[in-house]
Every structure is written in structure tokens, then in C-alpha cells.
Write an enzyme that holds these catalytic residues in place. Sequence first.
Site, short mmCIF file in Angstrom:
data_model
loop_
_atom_site.label_atom_id
_atom_site.label_comp_id
_atom_site.label_asym_id
_atom_site.label_seq_id
_atom_site.Cartn_x
_atom_site.Cartn_y
_atom_site.Cartn_z
N ASP A 1 32.81 -42.75 67.89
CA ASP A 1 31.97 -43.70 66.86
C ASP A 1 32.22 -43.63 65.46
O ASP A 1 32.11 -42.40 64.93
CB ASP A 1 30.26 -43.46 67.19
CG ASP A 1 29.58 -44.52 66.84
OD1 ASP A 1 29.84 -45.35 66.03
OD2 ASP A 1 28.32 -44.85 67.25
N ASP A 2 32.73 -44.58 64.77
CA ASP A 2 32.84 -44.64 63.31
C ASP A 2 34.02 -43.51 62.85
O ASP A 2 33.86 -42.92 61.71
CB ASP A 2 31.54 -44.16 62.45
CG ASP A 2 30.70 -45.51 62.30
OD1 ASP A 2 30.84 -46.37 62.93
OD2 ASP A 2 29.77 -45.35 61.67
N CYS B 1 30.11 -51.29 65.71
CA CYS B 1 29.77 -50.88 67.05
C CYS B 1 29.43 -52.00 68.06
O CYS B 1 30.40 -51.89 69.05
CB CYS B 1 28.56 -50.05 66.55
SG CYS B 1 28.41 -48.82 65.55
N ARG C 1 31.80 -52.75 71.56
CA ARG C 1 31.27 -52.22 72.82
C ARG C 1 31.28 -53.40 73.83
O ARG C 1 31.40 -53.18 75.05
CB ARG C 1 29.92 -51.42 72.59
CG ARG C 1 30.14 -50.23 72.04
CD ARG C 1 28.89 -49.59 71.53
NE ARG C 1 29.07 -48.78 70.27
CZ ARG C 1 29.67 -47.38 70.63
NH1 ARG C 1 29.73 -46.96 71.77
NH2 ARG C 1 29.91 -46.82 69.20
N LYS D 1 26.20 -43.43 74.19
CA LYS D 1 25.71 -44.68 73.45
C LYS D 1 26.02 -46.17 74.05
O LYS D 1 27.26 -46.24 74.36
CB LYS D 1 26.25 -44.56 71.98
CG LYS D 1 25.99 -45.68 71.14
CD LYS D 1 26.48 -45.40 69.93
CE LYS D 1 26.46 -46.78 68.97
NZ LYS D 1 26.88 -46.61 67.44
N HIS E 1 24.42 -49.45 73.17
CA HIS E 1 24.27 -50.55 72.01
C HIS E 1 24.73 -51.79 72.30
O HIS E 1 25.50 -52.64 71.50
CB HIS E 1 25.10 -49.84 70.78
CG HIS E 1 24.75 -50.31 69.63
ND1 HIS E 1 25.46 -50.25 68.49
CD2 HIS E 1 23.77 -51.01 69.06
CE1 HIS E 1 25.13 -50.67 67.26
NE2 HIS E 1 23.87 -51.21 67.79
N HIS F 1 29.71 -40.37 63.91
CA HIS F 1 28.75 -41.49 63.15
C HIS F 1 27.77 -40.81 62.70
O HIS F 1 27.20 -39.68 63.01
CB HIS F 1 28.07 -42.51 64.38
CG HIS F 1 27.23 -43.60 63.70
ND1 HIS F 1 26.12 -43.55 63.17
CD2 HIS F 1 27.56 -44.71 63.74
CE1 HIS F 1 25.42 -44.66 62.82
NE2 HIS F 1 26.37 -45.34 63.16
N ASP G 1 35.71 -46.72 68.19
CA ASP G 1 34.95 -48.33 68.12
C ASP G 1 35.35 -48.99 66.80
O ASP G 1 35.14 -50.05 66.81
CB ASP G 1 33.43 -48.18 68.15
CG ASP G 1 32.71 -47.41 67.14
OD1 ASP G 1 33.29 -46.74 66.19
OD2 ASP G 1 31.32 -47.80 67.05
N ASN G 2 35.54 -48.40 65.84
CA ASN G 2 35.88 -48.95 64.57
C ASN G 2 36.58 -48.21 63.68
O ASN G 2 36.58 -46.76 63.88
CB ASN G 2 34.60 -49.78 63.86
CG ASN G 2 33.44 -48.80 63.55
OD1 ASN G 2 32.57 -49.30 64.50
ND2 ASN G 2 33.50 -47.86 63.04
N LYS H 1 35.21 -49.78 57.85
CA LYS H 1 34.38 -50.33 59.14
C LYS H 1 33.83 -51.79 58.63
O LYS H 1 33.41 -51.82 57.46
CB LYS H 1 33.31 -49.11 59.40
CG LYS H 1 32.26 -49.76 60.34
CD LYS H 1 31.11 -48.79 60.52
CE LYS H 1 29.79 -49.27 61.27
NZ LYS H 1 29.01 -48.32 61.38
#
Length: 547
Positions: A34-35, A72, A76, A129, A131, A220, A325-326, A371
Site C-alpha cells: 500500500d502506497d 487505494c 482494489r 486490507k 477497502h 501506508h 496499489d499506487n 499517488k
Amino acid sequence: MKNIITLFTCLLLVQLVSAQKKTQQPNIILIMVDDMGWSDIGPYGSEISTPNLDRLAAEGLRLQEFYNNSICAPTRASLLTGQFAHKAGIGYFNVNLGLPAYQGYLNRESLTLAEVLKEAGYSTLMSGKWHVGDDSLSWPNQRGFDQFFGFIGGASNYFDIAPYKEKAPPVQLVENNRAINLQPGKYLTDEIAGHAVQFLEEQNKSNKPFFLYVAYNAPHWPLQAQPADIDKYKGKYSIGWDSLRQQRIQRLQKIGLLAPNATIPKDPQVPAWESLTYDEKKYWEKKMEVYAAMIDRMDQGIGQILNKLKALKKDKNTLIVFISDNGAQGGFIPAGRKRPRSSGPIGSAGSYDYVEQSWANVSNAALRSYKASAYEGGISSPLIAWYPGKIKANSIAKGTAHLVDLAPTFYELAGAQYPQQYHQVAINPLPGTSLAKLFLAQQEINRASPLCWERAGNRAVRSGKWKLVSAYPANEWELYDIENDRGETKNLAQQQPQVVAELNAVYEKWAKQNDVIDYDKIKPTGNAGFAGPFNENTQNARRTNQR
């Protein structure tokens, strides 16, 4: 008696064929972080210790150009369904903006990987996660997963924060529809990896292949890490972001993930490291030490999963895919929301800090922006694919691939049938292209149509070497030759008006097919989700020089 023997023989043959099919179906592990920026792991040029990802890359395949959806929840949505985010119901975020394409949770017309693979005989497991839907009707167990541990929303503390905040709420988690709390002394990254290992151990009692989705929230924000991991990086970042970025770029070029003559963008809002005072340097060093520690710990968890695979003798028939994810987070998002205040030192349970833009410029080394942006730094992800004996070791391929391509890849390798109807609901067809031949034979992707993006007014089209991109609120098309200018430094829109017109037509067609609405017409007010998109010109989204 003869008929009974014949019937028994037929039944036995059916069982043998079924058992053989199941042994041939690969186990699939999908890992998403994540991130995390494009160059934040060893196989993509980082100095951070990631020996387990190093191994997967050395024994597998890396892609130069793999794309996500820049933030995010839309990422997903595409990952889990194989649909573009709007088609799956999450065109903006996990908040309901009143239209089907922006409802904020996965719709029933878009099947999840778990739903399809379960029909193909797989055990379906998830740790981490979610989301993509807050309501319990949209939780993982309701969307095809046999086992789930993790959290439903977009962010979480990594520790129980009660020692730092009086009457602090617990870290809220869910395990198979049951609300639980993170126990004091536990670290969430460890718990995500630990439950993944536990699920593999329990699943081994069955005679099924498995699909395991491990969705880390590391790295993240908030910056919270184990003290022993932070200590490993003490002093490592005194070199500063200018020199560190250059070192990563050189490693990327040596590896072959970045061309020797690649154009390198410059972010004018990142101050020179040597312009900082001694105290400022120490402050910023600490942030990156903790961030590195969080990635290090994530990699340790992957090592635990690999060890369990080997112990269960399933490592030879398992495909592992690793992505982010990004891109790394630049300016604090959303721009207008009050920033959380830390109640403890950076790295501790009371920390609500994050690395911020100057270090994010290192994380996205050689790529432009961050992001939530449709520039390369927002939508580019590392991708590592590992499948012993099937994927050529230590190989690098161009790609150009997207999240929507993973579902058809998994279904092809698993022999899973993607239905036209599911529980009396007509199902959206898959727009992606299987990467099976790319993974197994390094054949070029034969994509039926260009890739397109839209999120909070930021738009892009990728067709061959060309990329058309615009940033909200300017909404002016820019054109880049990604083969020769991945840093997006030379806007060719004026020189190539015909290309701009052609790709604009492609975008308009895609937007209509996916129910994309002009962002100004759908834009939420207040702080519904992320109140505003990342924008290179939005000064109040930048906090580079602030503590």
C-alpha cells in the site's frame, strides 16, 4: 453385477480425473502493498533490505511497465474484479456519490477473483486490507472468500495506540465477519502475514488448490514500525534524498528496468538536501528510517509465507504475483482535511506522520508525480511474478500491463470458467488480456484496445508508445512518448495534434462504456473520502518543508 462393476469403474475414473485436474491447477498467491513507490524494493533499485522479494525476482519475472489506478479503492476494485474501477462501482472511492459507477462498493455484476476461483474448486483466503465496501454485505466473506482476517476501511494503526492516547479507540479488525481488536503488543504487518500462514496451514487439510490474497497496509501512513527494524536503518539516510534518488536511478538502469538515456523529471518543490539545517536533516532521516523499516517488515512476512509453502511441499506449484496499489504519496491528501496530530515519536504507536513528498520523489525515482495522479509516478507499480519451472528466472519484460489483466491471467492458468451469469445476475465481461503467455513465454501482449484511466478528474490513455494525460483542474491534454520519455518531460501535444485527437476519441469511447462522469458534475463536497485529487499545482496539498 457387470453393470455395477462398470458403474463403479466409471465413478473411480471421474474421481481420478478430478483429482488430477486439481493437482495440475496452480496455487495462486497475490500480494499487494500500500502506497509504496516504484523503486522502494531491492529488485527495483532500492537500498531497503528485501531479501525475499529479491529471491522472487531472481527466480522469476519483473515487468518494466505495470499500471494501477493511482489510489487505494479504485485499484482494489480493478484488482479484485478484473474490471475498470467505474464498471465495478468504485469510480471515485469507497464513498457513495449516488450513481452506480460511483456507489463506493463492488457491484454484483463484477465478480471477484474469489467468487470465480471458488467455482473452479479453489479455497479462497484473504489477509489484510479490503477497502472496497464498508457495509457488511460487501465484506470479503460475502464476496467469495472462505477465510478473512484484516480490516475493512482504508487505513489502520499498526499498534494498539492506547499507551499514547488516553481512551484511544482500539485497532478494529474483522475475522470471518466477527469484529475483533488488535491485541496490545502485536504489530499489524506481522498479524497479516501470520494469518496468511495460518490459513495455508489449515487449508492444507483439504484436497483443493488455494488462492491467497495478502493485502498489506504497509507502508501506508501512519509511520509506525518495530524498534528493531528501525535500528537497522539508523544513519542510512544521512546521504539525503538528492543522492539517494540518483543511486536508485543508476541501479534501475543497471538492472535494465530503466533505459540508460532515460529522461529524469525534476520536482521543483523538493528542496536541495544541503539547504536543510542539521536538525531538519535528522528529522527527515528519521521518517525514511521508519518507512524503510515498514517495508523491511513486510518482506519478512513474505519470507514466512515462502517458508510455509516449502514446508507444505506446495512451492513448486504456486504462482506468486507481487504489486503495489499506487505510487508513493506526495502532498498530504486530501488537501483540505486537518492533518492528524502525533502523540508519540515518529515510528511509535502514537505517530501519525508519513514520509512526505521529498522522500516520495525518491520512492518514485525516475517517474513524475505521485499517488492520485495519472502521471507515471501515480499509476506505476513494480510487478514480480514467480512460478518455479514455468517462469524464466531473472527475466525482465516490458509489459505494458494493467490490473485488469490479472483476473484473466489467473483464470486461464487455473482453468476457471468466467460466467456470463452468476446467481441470476448478468456479469460484466472482462476487458483485460491474459498475461499467461507473457509470464510463461515472454510473448508480447496483444491488447485489443488501449488502456484508459479516470479518477477525480485526472485522465490518461496509453496506446503503444504514446500516453495522453491531463491533470485536474487544468484538464488540458498532454502527450508523451513513453518509450523515449518515461519521465514525461517533453509534452508533444502541439507537435502531434492528430495523435491527440485519435487518443481523445479513444478516451471518450472508453468513458462512455464505463459510465464515467465529468468530475465537476460528480465532485463531492467536504471530506467525503478524499476531498480533492492530487494536483501538481495545488500548493496547499504540499507540506514538503513543514513538520
